[in-house]
Design an enzyme around this catalytic site. Structure first.
Site, PDB file in Angstrom:
ATOM      1  N   ASP A   8      -6.480  -4.457  -5.065  1.00 57.95           N
ATOM      2  CA  ASP A   8      -7.126  -4.544  -3.760  1.00 57.95           C
ATOM      3  C   ASP A   8      -8.160  -5.664  -3.797  1.00 57.95           C
ATOM      4  O   ASP A   8      -9.043  -5.676  -4.663  1.00 57.95           O
ATOM      5  CB  ASP A   8      -7.811  -3.219  -3.415  1.00 57.95           C
ATOM      6  CG  ASP A   8      -6.810  -2.119  -3.087  1.00 57.95           C
ATOM      7  OD1 ASP A   8      -5.593  -2.375  -3.195  1.00 57.95           O
ATOM      8  OD2 ASP A   8      -7.240  -1.005  -2.722  1.00 57.95           O
ATOM      9  N   ASP A 130      -0.299   4.970   7.112  1.00 55.80           N
ATOM     10  CA  ASP A 130      -1.433   5.690   6.546  1.00 55.80           C
ATOM     11  C   ASP A 130      -1.674   6.915   7.412  1.00 55.80           C
ATOM     12  O   ASP A 130      -1.734   6.794   8.637  1.00 55.80           O
ATOM     13  CB  ASP A 130      -2.682   4.809   6.544  1.00 55.80           C
ATOM     14  CG  ASP A 130      -2.436   3.486   5.824  1.00 55.80           C
ATOM     15  OD1 ASP A 130      -1.646   3.488   4.864  1.00 55.80           O
ATOM     16  OD2 ASP A 130      -3.012   2.468   6.230  1.00 55.80           O
TER      17      ASP A 130
END
Length: 245
Positions: A8, A130
């Site tokens: 990330d 998500d």
């Protein structure tokens, strides 16, 4: 099933967030290319990159780092998410050598864009869904919609989406175990292969995913666990390779 290390990216560094909160970031390395090398040397067969700044700003911010990793490992499948909301951005990443782009927020807000992207870049498009309590979240998880994950996933079947990355927000970065039940339910409800994400802590969590005996689950993304040492990439991949369904 593939074990897929996550890198990330925030402000050029490699970080992990807890539950998607930008203000709750742990910096693990200021050299993401070296971090990619670590996971490749550890035997990973695919990398998951996320441009966190891009996810919040709606356009690529850490693109140079992504390109550097893709060029260093031209034979390694790399998937990138975060801020991918135009065909131009997809083209940029594909030209840079990225194997798959992950469309998240835009897939929820403009589902027809997924079909356009799949037609323009066949075999290159993954949808990132998500969820919180079964409902789709968007905009770096800042908003929760009234759309059910399974309903949206089925909509993309005809588009030619390569996979769905399914993240349970309540689990992500918390290392409390993956939501196996919800992941398996999604994989069983759609013809699109599913990549599990969020909450994987150790080998036991990988075993639970395998024990679900769901052929549609083709991979598991892991972040904090491999950075904090509770999961070893090579060991986890060996467990998957040796599992007899």
């Amino acid at each position: 099933m593939l074990i897929i290390p996550a890198i990330d990216l925030k402000d050029g560094a490699c970080v992990r967030l807890r539950q998607g909160l930008m203000e709750d970031a742990t910096v693990f390395s200021d050299d993401p290319v070296a971090m990619a090398a670590k996971w490749v040397d550890g035997g990973c067969r695919r990398l998951h990159l996320v441009d966190l700044n891009g996810a919040f700003e709606g356009k690529p911010v850490n693109g140079e780092v992504v390109t550097a990793i893709a060029r260093r490992y031209p034979d390694l499948p790399i998937q990138i998410g975060g801020g991918i909301r135009s065909l131009e951005t997809i083209e940029h990443y594909v030209r840079a050598g990225v194997s798959y782009v992950i469309i998240g927020t835009k897939a929820v807000k403009q589902p027809e864009f997924v079909g356009e992207a799949c037609r323009a870049f066949p075999g290159k498009v993954i949808v990132g869904l998500d969820a919180k309590d079964g409902f789709v979240a968007t905009d770096g998880w800042a908003e929760v919609s009234e759309v059910q994950v399974i309903d949206l996933a089925r909509r993309f079947e005809a588009d030619g989406v390569s996979a769905i990355v399914y993240t349970d927000i309540s689990k992500d970065g918390m290392m409390q175990g993956c939501n196996v039940e919800a992941t398996a339910a999604l994989a069983n409800a759609t013809r699109i292969p599913v990549i599990a994400s969020g909450g994987i802590h150790n080998l036991g969590d990988i075993q639970k995913l395998l024990d679900a005996r769901t052929p549609g689950i083709i991979g598991a993304i892991t972040g904090r666990a491999i950075y904090e040492g509770t999961l070893d990439v090579a060991e986890a991949q060996a467990l998957c390779d040796n599992f007899k369904a």
